[in-house]
Write an enzyme that holds these catalytic residues in place. Structure first.
Site: not given
Ligand code: NAD
Ligand code: TYD
Length: 349
Positions: A131-133, A159, A163
């Protein structure tokens, strides 16, 4: 070709399985999913036969936890996949703030188990859906800044930290053991089968039920939205033509403020904006995500195909046409979740 897809009963994984079935009708599809609150077997009914729900020609479902090393090794032994596309994860930021533990187990340790299985059985292509997060956030007053593949990891939530931890493990297994791995880091997805804890389906369903639309804080946070099918095409391209060891950012340059999305949903459904309620902000709330997808465009020729206005109309139509799917969900554990998470948020203006 045999694909092992983890987390295939969730939002993006199920769309990916349907994508593969349409694209490669003769390929073998294996789905491994624990069926947590976010996984739903009914989502996959289009891939199953009525006689034998868990196994149709070319499709096999295993209800398993990716953290269970023995069971995972047994699945790999039986199925001998050519490629693993790893979606299975705890995926909701708010839940990670409430209870981080399971995020570390599934997202980090579970990924480690799958990498070990790939190592043990050999010759398996591994793709990590990230994810870009993992890049943290960007300031609202610098629209010229975007996440590239070389942006440092700088996570904000349990989260995104889990990741990022998983991504680092994937890279380490590539470098140390020579596993053929790739990573994609995608922006926010929307489309059919998204669990109604996430912004777009939550707002559609609440609006349909004339319930308040809880916008966190000022609602000015920006996300870069991509229709899920475009993400599926990107993963397919990376698996088939990507360079192993590489990471690819995936996004459509479609930045929108949360409040504008919620207003748009009200308009599309003919509901009054008076349903919108600004509530206590998310802790550590990332301000802006914005992907620079130049690399995947340049190297693999990927471009998003679905304009937001078409994708959102299609998505709203899907939730209108599939009320059985989400009515089932919001009548179960979701009620307790909703009462707990939103009961503690106060209206702020
Ligand atoms: P989701 O929550 O809808 O689905 C996750 C699936 O994983 C569920 O079916 C669940 O049952 C399964 N799962 C969870 N724990 C498991 C375990 N221990 N063992 C086996 N299965 C397990 O998530 P999603 O939105 O479809 O996201 C899929 C992947 O894509 C995630 O890795 C997420 O980080 C990534 N991603 C999501 C987005 C997005 O906007 N949703 C954007 C970029 C990347
Ligand atoms: P979400 O769909 O949870 O995705 P992510 O946090 O991974 O980006 O949330 C998208 C944005 O919408 C995020 O800025 C938080 C906000 N949001 C709300 O304002 N209200 C809500 O009820 C939810 C679920 C999200």
């Amino acid at each position: 070709m045999k694909w092992l897809v983890t987390g295939g009963a969730g939002f993006i994984g199920s769309n990916f399985l349907y994508y593969l079935r349409g694209q490669y009708p003769t390929d073998q599809l294996v789905c491994v999913d624990k069926l947590t609150y976010a996984g739903n077997l009914s989502t996959l009914k289009g891939l199953m036969s009525a006689e034998s729900p868990l196994s149709a020609p070319g499709f096999h479902f295993y209800q398993e936890n990716i953290c269970d090393r023995d069971r995972m090794f047994a699945v790999f032994e039986t199925e001998k996949p050519d490629v693993v596309v790893h979606f299975a994860a705890e995926s909701h930021v708010d839940r990670s703030i409430d209870a981080p533990d399971v995020f570390l187990k599934t997202n980090v340790l579970g990924t480690g188990v799958l990498l070990d299985a790939c190592r043990a059985f050999g010759g398996i292509r591994f793709h990590q859906v990230s994810t870009d997060e993992v890049y943290g956030d960007l300031p609202l007053d610098r629209p010229d800044l975007f996440f590239t593949e070389t942006t440092p990891l700088h996570t904000s939530s349990p989260y995104s930290a889990s990741k990022a931890g998983a991504d680092l493990l994937v890279q380490a297994y590539g470098r140390t053991y020579g596993l053929p791995v790739t990573i994609s880091r995608c922006s926010n997805n929307y489309g059919p089968y998204q669990f109604p804890e996430k912004l777009i389906p939550l707002m559609i369903i609440n609006a349909l039920n004339d319930r308040p639309l809880p916008v966190y804080g000022d609602g000015l946070n920006v996300r870069d939205w991509l229709y899920v099918w475009d993400h599926c095409r990107a993963i397919d391209l990376i698996v088939k033509h990507g360079t192993t060891g590489e990471t690819y950012n995936v996004g459509g340059h479609n930045e929108m403020r949360n409040i504008d999305i919620v207003r748009l949903i009200c308009r599309e459904l003919g509901k009054p904006e008076s349903l919108i309620s600004h509530v206590t902000d998310r802790k550590g709330h990332d301000r802006r995500y914005a992907i620079d997808p130049a690399k995947i465009g340049r190297e693999l020729g990927w471009q998003p195909e679905t304009a937001f206005r078409d994708g959102i109309a299609r998505t709203i139509r899907w939730y209108l046409d599939h009320q059985d799917w989400w009515q089932d969900i919001i009548s179960g554990e979701y009620r307790t979740y909703y009462a707990k998470m939103y009961g503690q948020r106060e209206e702020i203006r």
